[in-house]
Design a protein around this motif. Structure first.
Motif, PDB file in Angstrom:
ATOM      1  N   MET A 190      20.638 -18.130  11.486  1.00 20.88           N
ATOM      2  CA  MET A 190      21.320 -19.660  11.219  1.00 20.88           C
ATOM      3  C   MET A 190      22.530 -19.395  10.487  1.00 20.88           C
ATOM      4  O   MET A 190      22.761 -18.631   9.280  1.00 20.88           O
ATOM      5  CB  MET A 190      20.621 -20.388  10.359  1.00 20.88           C
ATOM      6  CG  MET A 190      20.900 -21.712  10.299  1.00 20.88           C
ATOM      7  SD  MET A 190      19.923 -22.907   9.326  1.00 20.88           S
ATOM      8  CE  MET A 190      18.597 -23.482  10.623  1.00 20.88           C
ATOM      9  N   PHE A 236      16.025 -15.924  21.176  1.00 18.24           N
ATOM     10  CA  PHE A 236      17.414 -15.834  20.740  1.00 18.24           C
ATOM     11  C   PHE A 236      17.572 -14.256  20.658  1.00 18.24           C
ATOM     12  O   PHE A 236      17.505 -13.935  19.147  1.00 18.24           O
ATOM     13  CB  PHE A 236      17.782 -16.583  19.481  1.00 18.24           C
ATOM     14  CG  PHE A 236      19.247 -16.869  19.170  1.00 18.24           C
ATOM     15  CD1 PHE A 236      20.032 -17.687  19.984  1.00 18.24           C
ATOM     16  CD2 PHE A 236      19.757 -16.232  17.958  1.00 18.24           C
ATOM     17  CE1 PHE A 236      21.317 -17.964  19.720  1.00 18.24           C
ATOM     18  CE2 PHE A 236      21.045 -16.467  17.631  1.00 18.24           C
ATOM     19  CZ  PHE A 236      21.909 -17.315  18.444  1.00 18.24           C
ATOM     20  N   TYR A 271      25.387 -15.437   9.117  1.00 17.63           N
ATOM     21  CA  TYR A 271      24.052 -15.683   9.025  1.00 17.63           C
ATOM     22  C   TYR A 271      23.613 -15.726   7.515  1.00 17.63           C
ATOM     23  O   TYR A 271      23.721 -14.873   6.855  1.00 17.63           O
ATOM     24  CB  TYR A 271      23.116 -14.948  10.012  1.00 17.63           C
ATOM     25  CG  TYR A 271      23.488 -15.189  11.441  1.00 17.63           C
ATOM     26  CD1 TYR A 271      24.413 -15.859  11.904  1.00 17.63           C
ATOM     27  CD2 TYR A 271      23.180 -13.937  12.330  1.00 17.63           C
ATOM     28  CE1 TYR A 271      24.760 -15.742  13.426  1.00 17.63           C
ATOM     29  CE2 TYR A 271      23.378 -13.878  13.621  1.00 17.63           C
ATOM     30  CZ  TYR A 271      24.320 -14.953  14.126  1.00 17.63           C
ATOM     31  OH  TYR A 271      24.500 -14.916  15.495  1.00 17.63           O
ATOM     32  N   PHE A 293      14.951 -24.563  17.424  1.00 11.82           N
ATOM     33  CA  PHE A 293      15.881 -24.527  16.377  1.00 11.82           C
ATOM     34  C   PHE A 293      16.415 -25.740  15.761  1.00 11.82           C
ATOM     35  O   PHE A 293      16.449 -25.630  14.434  1.00 11.82           O
ATOM     36  CB  PHE A 293      17.183 -23.786  17.187  1.00 11.82           C
ATOM     37  CG  PHE A 293      18.306 -23.444  16.235  1.00 11.82           C
ATOM     38  CD1 PHE A 293      17.886 -22.293  15.168  1.00 11.82           C
ATOM     39  CD2 PHE A 293      19.256 -24.313  15.996  1.00 11.82           C
ATOM     40  CE1 PHE A 293      18.953 -22.085  14.287  1.00 11.82           C
ATOM     41  CE2 PHE A 293      20.486 -24.144  14.994  1.00 11.82           C
ATOM     42  CZ  PHE A 293      20.177 -22.830  14.031  1.00 11.82           C
ATOM     43  N   ASP A 311      26.239 -17.474  20.256  1.00  9.34           N
ATOM     44  CA  ASP A 311      26.853 -16.367  19.461  1.00  9.34           C
ATOM     45  C   ASP A 311      26.943 -15.126  20.235  1.00  9.34           C
ATOM     46  O   ASP A 311      26.097 -14.595  20.905  1.00  9.34           O
ATOM     47  CB  ASP A 311      25.531 -16.131  18.301  1.00  9.34           C
ATOM     48  CG  ASP A 311      25.303 -17.408  17.690  1.00  9.34           C
ATOM     49  OD1 ASP A 311      25.151 -18.497  18.216  1.00  9.34           O
ATOM     50  OD2 ASP A 311      24.945 -17.381  16.353  1.00  9.34           O
ATOM     51  N   ALA A 357      13.139 -19.582  15.351  1.00  7.41           N
ATOM     52  CA  ALA A 357      13.162 -20.093  16.716  1.00  7.41           C
ATOM     53  C   ALA A 357      13.560 -19.367  17.745  1.00  7.41           C
ATOM     54  O   ALA A 357      14.357 -18.781  17.976  1.00  7.41           O
ATOM     55  CB  ALA A 357      14.286 -21.287  16.585  1.00  7.41           C
TER      56      ALA A 357
END
Ligand code: ARG
Length: 268
Positions: A116, A59, A230, A97, A205, A56
């Protein structure tokens, strides 16, 4: 030099361009993979060991779209990890996401590489590899703005944004009383609103907050420890892939390649 994410890093781009084979190869696969959403777990067709990854973008520096190319830490890292296994990376599909887990379950992709966080709720649906990165959460505000919170409580009654389905969203919903929560498909959109002053704060994050801080008109007000880790996500019945990826993650760490990729995207 600024694109949609504002995180364009020329040095990284040039280095990537130098690795032209990998970049072009993947770009070529992207379209094929995107068209191919009809099947089950054998996303690659004849070759049983071909896997398709999902992420996704938006980020930074984990995954972002730069001039039409998907780049970032997760992209380089997963490629390096898979290269250590008997599997072949057929390409990347891009999603919001929030829909990644569903896309994995339905077989449109075989592995999630999207910064993730491993958590129990997600483990009810998918399996994770060993952790490959650690992070806490930060609160971003407009640079030099009037609103300068120093703890989560300060976000009460404020317009706070986070990405749909993220752990940042969970924090705003569960740990901040009376915040006016607004969800976004991408943190890039949330940061845009923060810059324009139509949003008071964004929870996300820390490594990504730092990247936005360096490239956009926003700053970290404070960071709080969540100790998130993650992992790569795979289907629960894909134990072979899971252990192959675990071996790959370890190999990439031992070879020093992990350190190189970290340098590349974090300059650490
Ligand atoms: N680590 C956080 C989570 O797991 C945020 C991840 C967002 N990743 C992305 N590619 N947009 O919820």
């Amino acid at each position: 030099m600024r694109d949609q994410t504002g995180t364009f890093d020329r040095r990284s781009y040039l280095k990537l361009a130098g690795a032209g084979v990998a970049v072009t190869g993947l770009a070529g696969c992207l379209e094929d993979a995107a068209d191919d959403d009809d099947d089950g777990s054998e996303s690659g067709g004849d070759d049983e060991t071909e896997i398709v990854a999902g992420t996704a973008p938006g980020f930074p520096p984990f995954e972002m779209n730069e001039g039409g190319d998907l780049v970032g830490f997760d992209i380089d890292h997963l490629e390096a990890v898979v290269a250590e296994t008997d599997y072949e990376l057929g390409g990347w599909n891009e999603y919001n996401f929030e829909t990644l887990i569903q896309s994995l379950e339905s077989g449109n992709i075989d592995v999630i590489a999207a910064a993730m966080t491993i958590n129990d709720e997600r483990k009810e649906r998918i399996a994770f590899t060993d952790p490959y990165y650690s992070a806490d959460q930060s609160v971003l505000v407009q640079t030099g703005g009037d609103f300068q919170p120093s703890e989560l409580e300060d976000l009460s009654g404020r317009q706070v944004g986070a990405q749909s389905g993220s752990t940042g969203e969970g924090i705003v919903e569960d740990e901040v009383d009376g915040a006016e929560y607004r969800s976004f498909d991408s943190y890039v959109l949330a940061v845009g609103e923060l810059e324009r002053g139509t949003l008071d704060a964004v929870v996300l994050d820390q490594p990504v907050a730092k990247t936005f801080e360096a490239n956009r008109d926003v700053e970290i007000a404070f960071t709080f420890e969540t100790g998130e880790e993650y992992g790569l996500g795979v289907r629960q019945d894909d134990g072979d892939l899971q252990s192959a990826l675990n071996d790959g993650i370890a190999a990439v760490q031992e070879s020093g390649e992990y350190e190189e990729i970290t340098q590349e995207w974090f300059g650490e």
